[in-house]
Design an enzyme around this catalytic site. Structure first.
Site, PDB file in Angstrom:
ATOM      1  N   ASP A 180     -10.276   4.913  -1.093  1.00  0.00           N
ATOM      2  CA  ASP A 180     -10.983   3.926  -0.274  1.00  0.00           C
ATOM      3  C   ASP A 180     -12.494   4.023  -0.474  1.00  0.00           C
ATOM      4  OD1 ASP A 180      -8.390   3.674   0.597  1.00  0.00           O
ATOM      5  OD2 ASP A 180      -8.906   3.655   2.721  1.00  0.00           O
ATOM      6  N   ASP A 235       0.839  -1.198   0.000  1.00  0.00           N
ATOM      7  CA  ASP A 235       0.000   0.000   0.000  1.00  0.00           C
ATOM      8  C   ASP A 235       0.877   1.251   0.000  1.00  0.00           C
ATOM      9  OD1 ASP A 235      -2.286   1.532   0.203  1.00  0.00           O
ATOM     10  OD2 ASP A 235      -2.701   1.020   2.295  1.00  0.00           O
ATOM     11  N   GLU A 287      -2.335   2.231  -4.942  1.00  0.00           N
ATOM     12  CA  GLU A 287      -1.932   3.647  -4.975  1.00  0.00           C
ATOM     13  C   GLU A 287      -3.117   4.509  -5.385  1.00  0.00           C
ATOM     14  OE1 GLU A 287      -2.704   4.100  -8.319  1.00  0.00           O
ATOM     15  OE2 GLU A 287      -0.820   5.139  -8.816  1.00  0.00           O
ATOM     16  N   GLY A 332      -5.229   4.742  -7.700  1.00  0.00           N
ATOM     17  CA  GLY A 332      -5.471   5.252  -9.048  1.00  0.00           C
ATOM     18  C   GLY A 332      -4.694   6.510  -9.370  1.00  0.00           C
TER      19      GLY A 332
HETATM   20  C1  GLA Z   1      -5.254   2.679   3.090  1.00  0.00           C
HETATM   21  C2  GLA Z   1      -5.820   1.606   2.168  1.00  0.00           C
HETATM   22  C3  GLA Z   1      -6.855   0.795   2.925  1.00  0.00           C
HETATM   23  C4  GLA Z   1      -6.226   0.192   4.164  1.00  0.00           C
HETATM   24  C5  GLA Z   1      -5.600   1.272   5.023  1.00  0.00           C
HETATM   25  C6  GLA Z   1      -4.796   0.693   6.164  1.00  0.00           C
HETATM   26  O1  GLA Z   1      -6.241   3.610   3.421  1.00  0.00           O
HETATM   27  O2  GLA Z   1      -6.382   2.172   1.033  1.00  0.00           O
HETATM   28  O3  GLA Z   1      -7.379  -0.207   2.096  1.00  0.00           O
HETATM   29  O4  GLA Z   1      -5.249  -0.754   3.782  1.00  0.00           O
HETATM   30  O5  GLA Z   1      -4.726   2.094   4.261  1.00  0.00           O
HETATM   31  O6  GLA Z   1      -4.196   1.691   6.935  1.00  0.00           O
END
Ligand code: GLA
Length: 384
Positions: free
Chosen positions: A221, A163, A199, A201
């Protein structure tokens, strides 16, 4: 007629996009169909994560039949880590949350006929350190890529979510180089590990993700409300299709969470299926959620790639028709009603079709249907 032209154009575009593309460096043979499973984040976030939650999720997948419907990966998201690295620089689990360690947890998950996944980041900090107050330091994989990949392989990890988490602004990293670095480290372990990158998009990963990862997030998200579902859908409309081994990921399912009604949840699930999206549940499912999540006719559409993920074919007011070809010469269609009142809709796909409603589980005379507010009807058209 319009439907036929659009579908022909979609099919042609797909044949142009796939399987060519950026050099195919990732050859782990995984994610031949969109991956499915459970991930901790949408269910318990950072604060609620414990090994018991993960074991319970594995048990639930088995007990409810979800495993047998295709949900195979059990993924531990952010906040599993100890607050610092060990003296030798290796990652360790948070001892309060995972007192028996990750290897034992992976063993347990494997013993239930499931696969095990974990979360890491390319920079110095995880997203929960920046966004959720997780009080750790130095647990990012920056400078530890090989070591962390070996640790994961030794633990029996089958899936890595990697991530981004501001690794450009905090650490000056370049996305494609950083993601490729962990890809190569994973490959060197010799263990097949499905590689999921995130990332949001930001740098159009649909243009370079194939060859780097098995799936890449296309958007920010997903929140558990209808506005987030529909705005995420809009962002999937104009991107190139995923393909076997390399899927667009519009984020994990929110079925069962937040303010989503049963109709909204079914529409969300229908759309993820027509998009060939990875299906990661993040809820302790109610009986009603299970009816949605275990709809094998809808899952079959998700798992069927016949040249292109679904495309938006037509829009009229608050209604949209989405479609994609299926293997065997048929089509999947979603009649999506984003509006606040029921709508009568149909899909004009020329040809002689046997039409099946995948939520009613029965054949219907034609594609005409009354679609509930904030809802969808999903159809399968088979050559008659
Ligand atoms: C980001 C990701 C989520 C999750 C959180 C964890 O926001 O997009 O899917 O993995 O981090 O902190």
């Amino acid at each position: 007629m319009l439907g036929r032209i659009v579908l022909a154009a979609v099919t042609l575009a797909a044949s142009l996009i796939w399987p060519s593309g950026p050099s195919d460096d990732l050859r782990n043979g995984l994610a031949v169909t969109p991956p499915m499973g459970w991930n901790s984040w949408n269910q318990v976030g950072c604060d609620g994560l414990t090994e018991q939650v993960v074991r319970d999720a594995a048990d639930t997948l088995v007990r409810t039949g979800m495993r047998d419907a295709g949900y195979r990966y059990v993924v531990v998201d952010d906040c599993w880590q100890a607050l610092t690295r060990a003296a030798d620089g290796s990652l360790e689990p948070n001892p309060d949350r995972f007192p028996h360690g990750i290897a034992a947890l992976a063993d347990y998950v494997h013993s239930r006929g499931l696969l095990f996944g974990i979360y890491a980041v390319p920079g110095s900090g995880t997203c929960a350190m920046y966004n959720s107050g997780y009080p750790a330091t130095g647990i990012g994989s920056l400078g530890h890529e090989e070591q962390d990949a070996r640790t994961f392989a030794a633990w029996g990890v089958d899936f890595l979510k990697y991530d981004w988490c501001y690794a450009d602004t905090h650490d000056g990293l370049d996305e494609q180089a950083a993601f490729a670095k962990m890809r190569d480290a994973l490959e060197r372990t010799g263990r097949p590990i499905l590689y999921s990158i995130s990332e949001y998009g930001a740098q159009q990963p649909w243009n370079w993700g194939r060859g780097v990862a098995n799936m890449w997030r296309t958007t920010n998200d997903l929140s558990a409300n209808w506005d987030s579902v529909t705005s995420t859908i809009d962002q999937q409309a104009n991107i190139p299709t995923g393909s076997p081994g390399a899927w667009n990921d519009p984020d994990m399912l929110q079925v069962g969470n937040g303010t989503l009604t049963p109709d909204e949840s079914r529409a969300h699930f229908s759309m993820w299926a027509i998009l060939n999206a990875p299906l990661f549940v993040g809820t302790a499912p109610s009986t009603e959620d299970l009816v949605t999540l275990e709809n094998r006719e809808v899952i079959a559409v998700d798992q069927d790639f016949a040249g292109t993920q679904g495309k938006r074919l037509t829009t009229a007011g608050n209604t949209e028709v989405w479609g994609k070809p299926l293997s065997g010469g048929g089509y999947a269609v979603v009649l999506l009603n984003r509006g606040d009142a029921p709508a009568t809709m149909s899909a004009d796909i020329p040809g002689n079709w046997q039409v099946r409603d995948l939520w009613l589980h029965k054949d219907v005379p034609d594609t005409r249907a009354t679609v509930p507010a904030h809802g969808a009807v999903m159809l399968r058209l088979t050559p008659a």
